[in-house]
Scaffold this active site. Structure first.
Site, mmCIF file in Angstrom:
data_model
loop_
_atom_site.group_PDB
_atom_site.id
_atom_site.type_symbol
_atom_site.label_atom_id
_atom_site.label_comp_id
_atom_site.label_asym_id
_atom_site.label_seq_id
_atom_site.Cartn_x
_atom_site.Cartn_y
_atom_site.Cartn_z
ATOM 1 N N GLU A 296 104.355 32.434 -34.434
ATOM 2 C CA GLU A 296 104.991 33.601 -34.244
ATOM 3 C C GLU A 296 105.866 33.128 -33.163
ATOM 4 O O GLU A 296 106.116 33.838 -32.132
ATOM 5 C CB GLU A 296 104.356 34.896 -34.117
ATOM 6 C CG GLU A 296 103.523 35.381 -35.097
ATOM 7 C CD GLU A 296 102.610 36.819 -35.138
ATOM 8 O OE1 GLU A 296 102.683 37.300 -36.024
ATOM 9 O OE2 GLU A 296 101.984 36.954 -33.924
ATOM 10 N N ASP A 381 96.595 40.054 -41.266
ATOM 11 C CA ASP A 381 96.646 40.616 -39.762
ATOM 12 C C ASP A 381 95.978 42.013 -39.489
ATOM 13 O O ASP A 381 96.589 42.844 -39.340
ATOM 14 C CB ASP A 381 98.070 40.470 -39.390
ATOM 15 C CG ASP A 381 98.019 40.617 -37.823
ATOM 16 O OD1 ASP A 381 97.186 40.464 -37.285
ATOM 17 O OD2 ASP A 381 99.029 41.037 -37.483
ATOM 18 N N GLU A 409 95.223 48.152 -33.992
ATOM 19 C CA GLU A 409 96.612 48.104 -34.096
ATOM 20 C C GLU A 409 97.246 48.564 -35.456
ATOM 21 O O GLU A 409 98.152 49.074 -35.495
ATOM 22 C CB GLU A 409 96.915 46.454 -33.936
ATOM 23 C CG GLU A 409 98.528 46.071 -34.575
ATOM 24 C CD GLU A 409 98.535 44.421 -34.361
ATOM 25 O OE1 GLU A 409 99.616 44.141 -34.887
ATOM 26 O OE2 GLU A 409 97.458 43.910 -34.106
#
Length: 717
Positions: A296, A381, A409
């Site tokens: 990333e 993820d 998240e």
């Protein structure tokens, strides 16, 4: 310090260490006439005795004093090598089963007196044993110690929290205020809260903490920040918690102290050796480095034509003389657009889920002995549900460290009640079949399957500066269950939920049973109203809050929802079978065969592995479209049920905590409906099918939900 006296209102600061008065009959069974310490008075032993005095003062209404002579009812805190002669035979036989960090608890006789014994081979074992005995007193299970001694050893040597805390005190994916590490004040001012943080973690057996974000800044290795980290380490040390730092791969280059960050350049290796020596001069028990590289946008060894082994081993050799560890993250994936940039055209089988395996599997056996490859529980993820990561079991010569996310998240931040214990348990009990039936992920992670000595588990922390630590009272349970499973991955998430509830709210069965019931179904409800039947990554762009199945475009295709659900008029789901991306082939043959066959794939993963027509007949007999709508509605109904359950506990929970949870549950119900309505309305534009009987949508639902915007800052982990 935590106050022992009960108050009508509680703010959650005390976590599960409330130490409220025991019922009279239970208190009478714990005379605790004195605390006798048969061990050198080290800071850790002192911490254990202090905790016992604090806790017993709260639970019994009197503080046992320290004593040197054993008398009836004493709590004896003893190193096993300092125990007096004449112990019962059963107890002597159990002592040999205590490991370096383990402990033994027993109600026994010593020097002719009935005593409570907490013994261990190490000081930290005495501290862990003290917390375990206090837990047994709090949840009512201490009576079992009369029948036989309890020996407990951690299954994993490294049990670590990963703080994604930035140096400006913001927290990536943090929903509980600012970072608890006040970098502006350290090292001159050390917040007393750090001591309570250490106590809470030691009560679970957590023995490491990474202070800063995996998206690290070079400044964290400056002398000023090393001094700040050393001040934190000094507080945590008596509680057995070693400090680790996340490091940015290009740090020496960023600081203009080398001309490159190539791991095979001798000057770069020498820089890391010098920097590591500098850290150990300030933090003698420093744990090591956590590294996110070539992921990333983060720099890494691949920028210089090297690989993960080259990078990890270079750092490992700088740490090895000091006993340090490298935790090298396997969260890597190449963007779909990279082939175009290389002039190779489109990649019709591009699958982000397959990339970590493709990069790391060929490197098996090449990492140095003090390197752990840190692998997320699933290949995408931290989704509400993912199948276990295919790397587990695929690298028999390389220790793999589990990475769970405690902060939510993708599961509604701190607002939505989602107890993650069943998710962790689901992953740990999943069978890789790499060495036949029973080759569970837990056995990979604890080292027993492949004979690893260095093993570990990491949890991305949900801790912040909020008074209740985690943003919501129920999110404390996710910190708690992570720590308990890191100590023993074989524990039941339901049993842990009951432990936590008894210590956090009440031992009253009329409180415990409904709360545990709520908790155990809460994560499944979130899966239902967010990502049912194997759908994944459908959240809002960047912030990952709220529904966003319509998200498309932007800098990377694999950061969009449409990349994952692949809905068309013909069907929905990501084809990872041998006819699609072939990601199934990364699993052991029995698992690959199961996931490749639509009839054998568990329905909870159906659309993770298969692209199916809307009229596909599911196990219930309903068409796929109807089944999806059923799941979305079922999730909303469960949240409504949680609200009713919680409302029924009014008067049994202190008003302050009851009110906050009630407020959050009201928000969760509204947002679960938002997820349901927005998702169904969007997917109906592809399916073209009517809603099943009894189901409805508000007018113009899709237009309304697509128009909503949220002011959260994007970020990645």
């Amino acid at each position: 310090m935590f106050a022992a006296a009960a108050r009508a209102d509680e703010d959650g600061y005390q976590l599960w260490l409330r130490y409220r008065p025991l019922p009279a009959a239970q208190a009478a069974a714990v005379p605790a006439s004195a605390i006798v310490t048969l061990a050198p008075e080290t800071p850790t032993v002192l911490a254990a005795r202090t905790e016992l005095q604090r806790a017993l003062g709260g639970m019994l209404g009197r503080v046992p004093q320290a004593a040197t002579a054993i008398r009836a009812g004493s709590v004896v805190l003893a190193r096993s090598d300092g125990l007096p002669a004449g112990l019962p035979a059963e107890l002597r036989g159990s002592l040999d089963r205590i490991g370096p960090e383990g402990y033994l608890l027993a109600r026994t006789r010593m020097q002719g007196q009935d005593v409570f014994l907490i013994t261990a081979k190490s000081d930290i074992g005495l501290l862990y044993g003290s917390f375990a005995w206090l837990r047994a007193l709090q949840d009512g299970s201490a009576a079992s110690l009369v029948r036989s001694p309890l020996v407990s050893n951690p299954a994993l040597p490294l049990r670590v929290l990963n703080h994604w805390d930035n140096l400006d005190r913001s927290v990536e994916r943090g929903y509980a205020g600012q970072s608890i590490w006040n970098w502006w004040e350290l090292p001159a001012i050390v917040d007393p809260r750090y001591l309570d943080y250490a106590r809470a973690n030691a009560s679970l057996g957590i023995n490491g903490t990474v202070l800063n974000n995996v998206n690290a800044k070079a400044e964290v290795l400056s002398p000023a920040f090393i001094a700040k980290a050393a001040a934190v380490a000094k507080v945590l040390r008596p509680y057995g918690i070693r400090v680790f730092l996340s490091v940015r791969w290009s740090t020496p280059l960023d600081l203009r102290e080398t001309a490159t960050a190539d791991p095979l350049d001798p000057a770069v290796a020498a820089w890391w050796r010098r920097k590591t020596e500098e850290i150990y001069r300030s933090i003698p028990d420093f744990g090591g480095f956590l590294v996110k590289a070539n992921s990333e946008g983060q720099p890494g060894p691949q920028d210089y034509g090297r690989n993960h082994v080259d990078g990890a081993n270079m750092l490992a050799r700088a740490l090895a003389p000091h006993g340090g560890t490298v935790m090298w993250r396997a969260f890597v994936y190449e963007p779909p657009e990279s082939r175009k940039r290389k002039g190779l055209g489109d990649d019709p089988k591009h699958d982000r889920a397959a990339h970590a395996y493709d990069q790391f599997k060929p490197l098996d056996g090449k990492f140095d002995a003090n390197v752990l490859v840190q692998v997320k529980n699933g290949a995408i993820d931290f989704q509400p549900r993912e199948p276990f990561h295919p790397l587990f079991g695929a690298m028999p010569k390389t220790p793999l460290m589990m990475e769970f996310q405690i902060t939510k998240e993708y599961l509604g931040f701190a607002t939505h009640l989602a107890y993650l214990g069943p998710m962790y348990e689901e992953t740990l009990r999943a069978d890789t079949h790499v060495r036949g039936k029973g080759s569970t992920v837990a056995k990979v992670v604890d080292g027993s399957l492949h004979g690893y000595k260095l093993t570990g588990m990491a949890g991305v922390a949900n801790i912040g500066s909020d008074r209740n630590w985690s943003g919501s009272h129920f999110d404390q349970a996710n910190w708690y269950v992570y720590g308990r499973l890191a100590w023993n991955p074989a524990l039941s998430s339901r049993d842990i939920a009951e432990e936590w509830t008894r210590m956090t709210f009440s031992n009253d069965a009329d409180v415990v049973q409904p709360i545990v019931g709520m908790m155990m179904g809460s994560r499944e409800a979130v899966v239902d109203y967010m990502t049912p039947m194997g759908l994944h990554h459908l959240m809002g762009r960047g912030h990952h809050y709220g529904p966003g199945p319509w998200v498309e475009g932007g800098p990377r295709a694999d950061w969009t929802s449409v990349y994952y659900h692949r809905a068309t008029k013909d069907g929905i789901g990501f084809d990872r079978t041998r006819r699609g991306s072939d990601a199934v082939s990364q699993y052991a043959p029995p698992v690959a065969a199961q996931f490749d066959d639509v009839k054998k794939t568990p329905e909870q993963f159906l659309l993770w592995f298969h692209h199916l027509p809307w009229d596909y007949t599911t196990q219930s007999g309903r068409p796929l479209w109807d089944e999806l709508v059923h799941h979305y509605s079922r999730g909303v109904d469960y949240v409504r049920g949680m609200r009713r359950t919680w409302d029924g506990l009014e008067g049994r929970i202190d008003p302050e905590r009851h009110a906050q949870v009630a407020t959050f549950l009201a928000i969760q119900e509204k947002e679960a409906q938002w997820w349901r309505d927005g998702s169904i309305a969007y997917f109906q534009t592809f399916s073209g099918r009517p809603l099943p009987a009894g189901e409805a949508l508000p007018p113009h639902a899709l237009e309304y939900y697509e128009s909503l915007e949220f002011p959260f800052a994007p970020g990645n982990g």
